[in-house]
Structure formats: C-alpha cells, structure tokens
Design an enzyme around this catalytic site. Structure first.
Site, PDB file in Angstrom:
ATOM      1  N   ARG A 162      -2.057  58.039  -2.681  1.00 24.09           N
ATOM      2  CA  ARG A 162      -2.084  59.097  -1.674  1.00 24.09           C
ATOM      3  C   ARG A 162      -3.515  59.463  -1.321  1.00 24.09           C
ATOM      4  O   ARG A 162      -4.412  59.406  -2.158  1.00 24.09           O
ATOM      5  CB  ARG A 162      -1.370  60.347  -2.182  1.00 24.09           C
ATOM      6  CG  ARG A 162       0.003  60.143  -2.751  1.00 24.09           C
ATOM      7  CD  ARG A 162       0.474  61.426  -3.423  1.00 24.09           C
ATOM      8  NE  ARG A 162       1.684  61.238  -4.200  1.00 24.09           N
ATOM      9  CZ  ARG A 162       2.874  61.701  -3.885  1.00 24.09           C
ATOM     10  NH1 ARG A 162       3.023  62.400  -2.776  1.00 24.09           N
ATOM     11  NH2 ARG A 162       3.921  61.501  -4.654  1.00 24.09           N
ATOM     12  N   TYR A 199       1.081  60.979   8.520  1.00 21.95           N
ATOM     13  CA  TYR A 199       1.489  62.048   9.430  1.00 21.95           C
ATOM     14  C   TYR A 199       0.493  63.192   9.339  1.00 21.95           C
ATOM     15  O   TYR A 199      -0.191  63.368   8.327  1.00 21.95           O
ATOM     16  CB  TYR A 199       2.909  62.536   9.134  1.00 21.95           C
ATOM     17  CG  TYR A 199       3.172  62.981   7.722  1.00 21.95           C
ATOM     18  CD1 TYR A 199       2.881  64.275   7.300  1.00 21.95           C
ATOM     19  CD2 TYR A 199       3.734  62.096   6.805  1.00 21.95           C
ATOM     20  CE1 TYR A 199       3.144  64.684   6.006  1.00 21.95           C
ATOM     21  CE2 TYR A 199       3.995  62.494   5.499  1.00 21.95           C
ATOM     22  CZ  TYR A 199       3.694  63.792   5.109  1.00 21.95           C
ATOM     23  OH  TYR A 199       3.951  64.187   3.816  1.00 21.95           O
TER      24      TYR A 199
END
Length: 470
Positions: A227, A260
């Site tokens: 991440r 996103y």
C-alpha cells in the site's frame, strides 16, 4: 433514531423504522466491545444512540496513524445513517465522492509498439470497460481520519486504550455477567461481550478453541498487498491527469493494482496485489508458528522486477512505493469459515466474524451493516441473559449468509482481476459480467428491511423462550 413526522404517532425528527426505547434514557444492558476499529466504534455509537451502556477496549496504546485509505458503498452509508447521525456526520467530514459516474477497468499488462513512457496515451493504456458506479456510490477516505472523527463523538471514557484481552468467562447458567480478563491483570464485566477485534480475533479464538479449533485463525490466500498513499501530483505524473481522480483497477496475470482518490482529491490510495505460490513467511522468518504476523518487510526492487513486463503506468505507480514497503499478507476465513457468530452472551462482528480478502472493497462496509443489525438487536434487549441470547441469535440469523457470501466472492474476484477465474480468463466481456453480478449483491441490499428482520427474529425468539418457560 427516528420516524417521519408525516406518520401517525411519529416522533419529531426521527425517520421511519427507527428503534425507539420507551423505558428511559438508558437500558440496564451493558455491552463490552473488544476492538476499537471502524466497526467497533461505529457499533459503540449505534448503541449509545439507543441508550445502551457500552465500553470499548482497544489493545493499541493510542489511535493509530496508519495512512490507509478505503471506501464505503451506498449500502454501508445507509447503515451508518441509521446507526447514528454521529457516524454519518463523521464520514461526511472526511470522505470524497468519485468524480465520474463510472469505475474504470484497465489492461495493466499488455504493451503495444506505440507505448512511450512519457506519452499521454501510454499512461492511459487500454481501457477494458467502464462500469457505472452510481449504485455502488463510493465514498473514499483515510481510515485514521474517519476513526478519529467517530472517537471524538463518543462520550468521554467510553474507549480504554492499552487493553488487550487475555480471556473471558460467560457463566450463562448463572446470573453472573460476562467477565473479561486483560493481559495487564485487570478485569471488567458486562452483560454482553462483542468481539470486534479483527482478523486474529482473541474472542473468536476462545469461542471456538474447543469445538472448532480450525476456525480460530485465518488462512493465507497466497496474495500479498503493498500500500501507498501518494500526492495527487505524483499520481497524475504516473498515470495521467484523469485516472487518479477515479476508481481504477489495472488487471493482469498474477497481479492487479487498485487506485482511487482520498482526502478530497489531495491524495491517491494505491494498493498493489501480487500472487505468490510459496507459503507465507512473516517478519520473524518462521512459517511454522501457529499465528504468524500479517506483515513483513518488502522490497520495491523485487516488485519492480516482478512487474517489469507490465505497462508503463503500472510501473510508474510501483516506483512511487517506498524502498522498503510493508508487505501485507492477505488472509481470510474462506477455507475454514466460523459456523456461527454468537453463542451465549458472546458475539462476533466484522473481520472477527467473517474475515474477507479486500478484493470487493466491501469488508468494512459489511462490518458497518453488522454494527447496525447488532445495535438494533441489542437496543431491544434487556440485561436478562435470555434476552441477550435472543438478540445475538437474531443478529446471527440475519447476517450469516450474506457475510459468508462476501468471503467466497471476494476471493474469486481477486482471481478475476488476475485473469485466472475458471471460465472467464482475460475476456473483458466475461470479466464485466462477473463483476456486475457480484457488485449487485453488494449494493442492492435493503438495510431497512434487514433492521426490521432483526426485530422480527428477536421478538419471535423472545416469544418462543417465554412460551417454553410457561
């Protein structure tokens, strides 16, 4: 809490279907929640809204500042609104909507002769298809910001940090309460214990230690994720000006990349998933320990080599990762699902009940649905053990099938993104059809009907129990 003022007997300011207590400002019921994450705190706010006494025990010493982004769909937000206005207000303060009315699914792997690292067309790549997102209605935010907003809305003293559960006793055959013991030697008591303590739930481990030991811990799915939260400018440089402002999925063999916008489009959440054949070895280097850590140190160079044949925009995103990104093993309970979510006066919610891989992006949202169902049930209960058991069983009856479906479907969706789901492969038409059907199950859900079903099942169980003892 609420009901429309246009209805006979309505209470001003309350929507239709709200749970309204008539026995004072607070019930005699006390609830202990183990785990102060999103679901646990949302549940606490929902219980406070219904006049239930609640205490939350969180093992962390303080609010974590992990910069992880995630998103909630429309069904989850409807659950938030019915849980408590404070939950909805919290998400409204920190979340942003998708800029466009569709999600984009891209071929992140196949390169063409025209590709050029610096060209706009190269950064755009091949669009497989667009899916309207009006039904999913994504709102994205940083986990830590949303959690902090909800924590501030709770009454002072509701949450105690630095409390790790060691064990509990539920003497259901007596009038004694459930007793919690913490690793620091302290204890607490409540009429109800709810485990909202995540993937490696201590409550789940004790609940099933004897009867179903195989379900105590989740199983590695052979996928690992990395991440990063990056500045919008960096994302635009990597992918072009349009992609970073919308939900994008880059698909390909044995890997996929989700991105996103979050923080009002100032940042972009990037999550890279990679499939591995070998077993999970955590940061201790020991694959034999019974409960491995879910993270280990990663290496950006290894990832860059792994994705060297992928398209430029994907390689550009990988370049934005830190040099030593944390590798998160993806674990779930698909292989060994728990047989039920409640026994006696002990219940499980969220990942503690139905740990899922994140490929649907719906785990937290389903946890919020859990919180609403449980708040409705416990909001009707009294401190009597039969009433508590009826409430927990009503919750279990309503939530079990839907949440178990999520575990299975999410795991399959991860394979769909990587072109290896049986009968689908890399065919864009088949991929879209699969995703549309699965997403419809997520968004096409009547949370008001769910809440009413919880009430009906609770009342039926209480009536049955009363009749049996007459």
């Amino acid at each position: 809490m609420s009901t429309s003022t246009s209805e006979p007997g309505a209470i001003a300011g309350l929507p239709l279907g709200a749970e309204v207590r008539t026995d004072g400002d607070a019930t005699g019921l006390s609830v202990a929640i183990v785990g102060g994450g999103i679901v646990g705190i949302a549940l606490a706010l929902g219980l406070v809204e219904r006049g239930v006494r609640v205490s939350v025990y969180e093992r962390a010493q303080e609010l974590p500042e992990i910069g992880v982004g995630f998103a909630f769909n429309g069904a989850a937000r409807k659950s938030m609104a019915r849980l408590s206005p404070l939950v909805m207000a919290a998400v409204e303060r920190v979340a942003n909507e998708n800029e466009q009315a569709y999600d984009n699914y891209w071929d992140g792997y196949t390169s063409t002769a025209e590709d050029d690292e610096s060209s706009t067309a190269s950064k755009r790549g091949k669009l497989l298809f667009r899916m309207p997102n009006s039904n999913m209605a994504w709102w994205s935010c940083l986990r830590s910001q949303f959690l902090n907003e909800m924590l501030q809305a709770l009454p002072p003293g509701t949450v105690t940090f630095g409390k790790e559960l060691d064990s509990y006793d539920d003497p259901f055959d007596t009038s004694d309460p459930v007793r919690l013991r913490f690793t620091d030697g302290t204890t607490a008591a409540a009429n109800v214990l709810i485990g909202s303590d995540g993937l490696r739930s201590r409550v789940r481990q004790q609940l099933f230690a004897t009867s179903h030991p195989e379900v105590c811990n989740p199983t590695y799915t052979h996928k690992t994720c990395y991440r990063a939260v990056i500045p919008m400018a960096a994302a635009e440089s990597a992918m072009g000006l349009s992609k970073p402002h919308n939900h994008c999925m880059h698909t390909g063999p044995r890997a996929h990349v989700l991105s996103y916008p979050i923080a009002q489009h100032k940042l972009v959440n990037v999550v890279l998933f990679v499939t591995h054949d070998e077993p999970w070895v955590d940061g201790t280097g020991d694959e034999a320990i019974s409960v491995p850590r879910m993270t280990r140190p990663g290496d950006k160079k290894v990832l860059q080599n792994r994705l060297a044949d992928w398209r430029p925009e994907v390689r550009n995103l990988v370049a934005q990762l830190p040099d030593a990104p944390t590798a998160w093993g993806i674990f779930d309970t698909a292989e060994h699902p728990v047989p039920f979510y409640a026994a006696g006066r002990v219940g499980l919610v969220g990942d503690a009940a139905h740990a899922s891989s994140p490929h649907h992006g719906a785990g937290a949202g389903f946890g919020v649905e859990d919180a609403l169902a449980l708040a409705v049930a416990l909001g009707m209960a009294t401190e009597k053990k039969q009433s508590v058991a009826a409430a927990l069983q009503a919750f279990n009856d309503v939530r079990y099938d839907r949440t178990q479906w999520l575990i299975r479907s999410s795991k399959e969706t991860g394979d769909i993104y990587e072109w290896k789901h049986f009968g689908v492969g890399g065919d864009p038409v088949k991929i879209r059809a699969e995703l549309e059907g699965r997403q419809k199950t997520i968004w096409d859900y009547d949370v008001d009907a769910m809440a009413e079903e919880v009430k009906t099942r609770y009342e039926a169980r209480v009536t049955s129990e009363t009749t049996a003892h007459q």
